[in-house]
Design a protein around this motif. Structure first.
Motif, PDB file in Angstrom:
ATOM      1  N   GLU A 166     137.504  48.498  42.330  1.00  6.23           N
ATOM      2  CA  GLU A 166     137.650  48.319  40.885  1.00  6.23           C
ATOM      3  C   GLU A 166     138.942  48.906  40.317  1.00  6.23           C
ATOM      4  O   GLU A 166     139.310  48.613  39.181  1.00  6.23           O
ATOM      5  CB  GLU A 166     136.460  48.961  40.164  1.00  6.23           C
ATOM      6  N   ILE A 167     139.612  49.739  41.089  1.00  8.92           N
ATOM      7  CA  ILE A 167     140.816  50.402  40.558  1.00  8.92           C
ATOM      8  C   ILE A 167     141.851  49.405  40.026  1.00  8.92           C
ATOM      9  O   ILE A 167     142.337  49.564  38.908  1.00  8.92           O
ATOM     10  CB  ILE A 167     141.436  51.345  41.615  1.00  8.92           C
ATOM     11  N   PRO A 168     142.193  48.346  40.807  1.00  8.09           N
ATOM     12  CA  PRO A 168     143.232  47.425  40.297  1.00  8.09           C
ATOM     13  C   PRO A 168     142.846  46.712  39.003  1.00  8.09           C
ATOM     14  O   PRO A 168     143.731  46.274  38.261  1.00  8.09           O
ATOM     15  CB  PRO A 168     143.395  46.409  41.442  1.00  8.09           C
ATOM     16  N   VAL A 174     140.767  60.410  45.276  1.00 10.27           N
ATOM     17  CA  VAL A 174     141.072  60.224  46.697  1.00 10.27           C
ATOM     18  C   VAL A 174     142.398  59.494  46.859  1.00 10.27           C
ATOM     19  O   VAL A 174     143.222  59.858  47.711  1.00 10.27           O
ATOM     20  CB  VAL A 174     139.928  59.450  47.400  1.00 10.27           C
ATOM     21  N   VAL A 175     142.638  58.487  46.013  1.00 14.67           N
ATOM     22  CA  VAL A 175     143.913  57.769  46.085  1.00 14.67           C
ATOM     23  C   VAL A 175     145.074  58.733  45.822  1.00 14.67           C
ATOM     24  O   VAL A 175     146.068  58.774  46.559  1.00 14.67           O
ATOM     25  CB  VAL A 175     143.936  56.609  45.064  1.00 14.67           C
ATOM     26  N   LEU A 176     144.931  59.560  44.787  1.00 20.48           N
ATOM     27  CA  LEU A 176     145.976  60.537  44.462  1.00 20.48           C
ATOM     28  C   LEU A 176     146.161  61.520  45.614  1.00 20.48           C
ATOM     29  O   LEU A 176     147.292  61.871  45.989  1.00 20.48           O
ATOM     30  CB  LEU A 176     145.586  61.280  43.167  1.00 20.48           C
ATOM     31  N   LEU A 177     145.050  61.940  46.186  1.00 18.25           N
ATOM     32  CA  LEU A 177     145.077  62.874  47.308  1.00 18.25           C
ATOM     33  C   LEU A 177     145.833  62.288  48.495  1.00 18.25           C
ATOM     34  O   LEU A 177     146.671  62.965  49.102  1.00 18.25           O
ATOM     35  CB  LEU A 177     143.632  63.179  47.711  1.00 18.25           C
ATOM     36  N   LEU A 178     145.558  61.027  48.805  1.00 18.81           N
ATOM     37  CA  LEU A 178     146.244  60.380  49.921  1.00 18.81           C
ATOM     38  C   LEU A 178     147.749  60.314  49.654  1.00 18.81           C
ATOM     39  O   LEU A 178     148.556  60.553  50.552  1.00 18.81           O
ATOM     40  CB  LEU A 178     145.675  58.972  50.148  1.00 18.81           C
ATOM     41  N   ALA A 179     148.110  60.003  48.412  1.00 14.68           N
ATOM     42  CA  ALA A 179     149.534  59.948  48.065  1.00 14.68           C
ATOM     43  C   ALA A 179     150.180  61.312  48.302  1.00 14.68           C
ATOM     44  O   ALA A 179     151.281  61.409  48.856  1.00 14.68           O
ATOM     45  CB  ALA A 179     149.708  59.517  46.615  1.00 14.68           C
ATOM     46  N   LEU A 180     149.483  62.382  47.907  1.00  8.37           N
ATOM     47  CA  LEU A 180     150.043  63.729  48.067  1.00  8.37           C
ATOM     48  C   LEU A 180     150.154  64.109  49.541  1.00  8.37           C
ATOM     49  O   LEU A 180     151.157  64.686  49.966  1.00  8.37           O
ATOM     50  CB  LEU A 180     149.173  64.751  47.322  1.00  8.37           C
ATOM     51  N   VAL A 181     149.116  63.777  50.324  1.00  5.07           N
ATOM     52  CA  VAL A 181     149.165  64.091  51.757  1.00  5.07           C
ATOM     53  C   VAL A 181     150.316  63.339  52.412  1.00  5.07           C
ATOM     54  O   VAL A 181     151.069  63.890  53.220  1.00  5.07           O
ATOM     55  CB  VAL A 181     147.818  63.737  52.427  1.00  5.07           C
ATOM     56  N   LEU A 182     150.492  62.084  52.018  1.00  9.08           N
ATOM     57  CA  LEU A 182     151.585  61.271  52.543  1.00  9.08           C
ATOM     58  C   LEU A 182     152.938  61.908  52.213  1.00  9.08           C
ATOM     59  O   LEU A 182     153.809  62.051  53.074  1.00  9.08           O
ATOM     60  CB  LEU A 182     151.500  59.873  51.924  1.00  9.08           C
TER      61      LEU A 182
END
Lengths: 315, 297
Positions: free
Chosen positions: A80-82, A292-300
């Protein structure tokens, strides 16, 4: 302080070897004691970090109203995010904000570093001045700005009028563009000191002999900058770039206090969107998916940082 | 002002013309830097000046640049908003003290444990602790809210302190481990032979040697928790438990009546003066912490 050699010699005769073979020492021979020392850390990390991290992943796959139980929703929250206008707007705005903040802070910090790296008297005072706002809390800084730009009697409006730039209040927070501009001035003021200090430390680590040798060889100022300063500062610059990006992606305080995400939701950041979804719309599942999306961006980004900083050790 | 600056490769004694040129450059430098410094100082100075104007003058239109008369009225008004300034100030102090004490105890013990002992899972625990740096709590605040709720620790300063402590751990553990590793272990072993336990050796021998590190950790955790905004906003829902920044932001959205800019600025001054003073007095520790944390962390 000195040691007491007599006691040591009496205790263990082979003492001289200890410096080389720490594992044999009387302290490290007791692993259970070591566990005892790190136990409080382990408990906090487990309960307040690892468990919530697991809950976050689980939560992102659930329909979870704040007051009520979870029901499975698969990857529905992610899907649903998009199509969530609030989230898409927040992602777009946060990226724009991040790019502008990073460019501004980098550009201006070079000027401030040039000023505070001078050997002139007073340079240390200027350095301290540039850094002072960094210890001021973001919420406090935003409140100073809020009072300064208010339409009723803000000093910023007063000065603009007196100097003949505007007729009446300029409306620092009236449109999305104005609100962003006002927040950027606040952010640069508040955070740039950190960058200046770190760059100064990086500059001081460059051996002076290099510059002297270059000067003897007839290198120009630009050449010294290009071939000595920049290569040496590369790891520092990479680190600051990542810190600026990650910090901007997590912006919250300044927008919550100064713009409240407005006008018309035009300055909603990712964290503000997460906060509103969870604590105003009470939709924990959707908020968790965005987290979680933000978290993945930060880990990346941190992975990229590790990659960029690898050269530091090779040199 | 001395005109003689470092002139590597040149002579220290300047000719008349060079001296004039150098003086002109110096004036230009101070003009430019002075304007920059003023830009950085003025917002703080302006808040201080406004806070000591009488309430009417602080909220008057047009504003006055310098106070026409001195008054503590804004501070007195602040004392009556909501649960009263004293309550919020006390909440902020209690939170910061809890965070500082908790962070120091946990990181000193863990730093000592990591620096001096071998045990299973050592690098796993150390690595996991550093991982917290990658996961700012803005992203896990929702599950934290649920977990704290299960533990009965929401709406409690103690629960909030635990959360803030957790986010100080990567920096603190890293710094304390390095501090202990940089001092010789022979001292502790002498103490052990003298009959101290490992804890006694830490308490009576090594602790004083790592004091600079302890001060740095305490300073960082104090400033972070004193300035903290998002944490109290989420984990405290009872108005009487709010910290100073939350109370001031509520004041700015008119929660306690018409927005009173004079009182807000008085509150801002109360909030920023302690951290500014701490920074100015403990600058050495602060900068060394920044450099260690940022450049090596």
């Amino acid at each position: 302080m000195t040691t007491t050699p007599t006691v040591r010699d009496a205790g263990t005769p082979a003492r001289t070897l200890d410096r080389r073979t720490p594992r044999r020492s009387s302290l490290t021979a007791r692993p259970a004691v070591g566990l005892l020392f790190v136990a409080p850390l382990a408990i906090i990390v487990a309960i307040l970090f690892l468990v919530p991290l697991g809950v976050l992943l689980f939560m992102s796959t659930q329909n979870w109203p704040l007051l009520g139980g979870p029901t499975p929703n698969g990857l529905g929250n992610y899907a649903e995010i998009p199509s969530n206008a609030l989230f898409v707007g927040a992602i777009t705005f946060t990226l724009i904000y991040t790019i502008l903040t990073t460019i501004l802070i980098f550009g201006i910090s070079f000027v401030l570093v040039a000023v505070s790296n001078s050997s002139r008297r007073g340079a240390k005072f200027y350095r301290t001045t540039f850094f002072l706002p960094y210890v001021v809390g973001t919420a406090s800084a935003a409140l100073i700005w809020l009072a300064a730009v208010n339409d009723r009697n803000g000093v910023a409006n007063f000065l603009l009028e007196r100097l003949g730039f505007t007729d009446g209040p300029w409306g620092f927070l009236n449109t999305g563009g104005q609100a962003l501009f006002t927040t950027l001035t606040l952010v640069v003021w508040k955070f740039i000191g950190f960058q200046v200090i770190v760059l100064l430390v990086g500059l001081q680590a460059i051996p002076n002999e290099l510059y002297e040798a270059a000067r003897m060889d007839g290198a120009t100022t630009m050449q010294r900058l290009r071939y000595i300063t920049l290569p040496y500062l590369r790891p520092t610059l990479a680190l600051l770039l990542i810190l600026s990006i990650t910090g901007s992606l997590l912006a919250f305080d300044q927008f919550q206090v100064l713009t409240h995400g407005g006008p018309d939701n035009s300055t909603i950041t990712l964290v503000l969107a997460i906060y509103n979804t969870a604590f105003a719309q009470f939709d924990l599942g959707k908020a968790a998916a965005l987290s979680v999306v933000l978290l993945l961006a930060l880990v990346l980004l941190n992975g990229v940082q590790l990659f960029l900083l690898r050269d530091k050790d090779d040199r | 002002m001395t005109v003689i600056t470092r002139t590597p490769g040149g002579t220290r004694h300047k000719t008349g013309a060079a001296r004039v040129r150098s003086a002109a450059a110096g004036t230009g430098y101070h003009l430019f830097s002075g304007v920059l410094a003023a830009i950085f100082l003025l917002p703080i100075l302006w808040a201080v000046l406004n806070s000591v104007k009488p309430a009417a003058e602080a909220n008057s239109n047009p504003p006055t640049l310098f106070p026409h008369s001195f008054s503590l009225e804004n501070y007195q008004k602040l004392a009556t908003y909501g649960a009263g300034l004293g309550t919020y100030l006390w909440n902020s102090i209690a939170l910061s003290v809890l965070v500082v004490v908790g962070t120091v105890i946990i990181t000193v013990l863990a730093g000592y444990g990591f620096a001096r002992f071998q045990f299973r899972g050592k690098s796993l625990l150390f690595g996991t602790t550093l991982l917290i740096l990658m996961v700012p709590y803005a992203t896990i605040l929702i599950p934290l809210f649920i977990v704290l709720g299960r533990l009965g620790l929401t709406n409690s300063v103690f629960g909030l302190a635990l959360v803030l402590i957790m986010f100080q751990l990567p920096f603190g553990v890293f710094l304390m481990r390095n501090s202990f590793e940089s001092i010789p272990r022979e001292l502790e072993e002498a103490a052990l032979v003298d009959g101290c336990g490992p804890f006694g050796a830490l308490r009576y021998v090594s602790l004083r040697l790592v004091m600079p590190g302890v001060v740095t950790v305490a300073l960082f955790s104090f400033i972070a928790s004193w300035n903290e905004f998002l944490g109290p906003l989420i984990f405290l829902s009872d108005g009487s438990q709010y910290t100073l920044p939350i109370m001031l932001v509520n004041l700015s959205i008119g929660q306690y009546g018409a927005v009173d800019y004079g009182a807000i600025q008085a509150g801002v001054v109360i909030t920023i003066v302690p951290v500014l003073l701490l920074y100015l007095f403990l600058q050495r520790f602060y900068v060394s912490g920044l450099v260690n944390g940022a450049l090596r962390g």
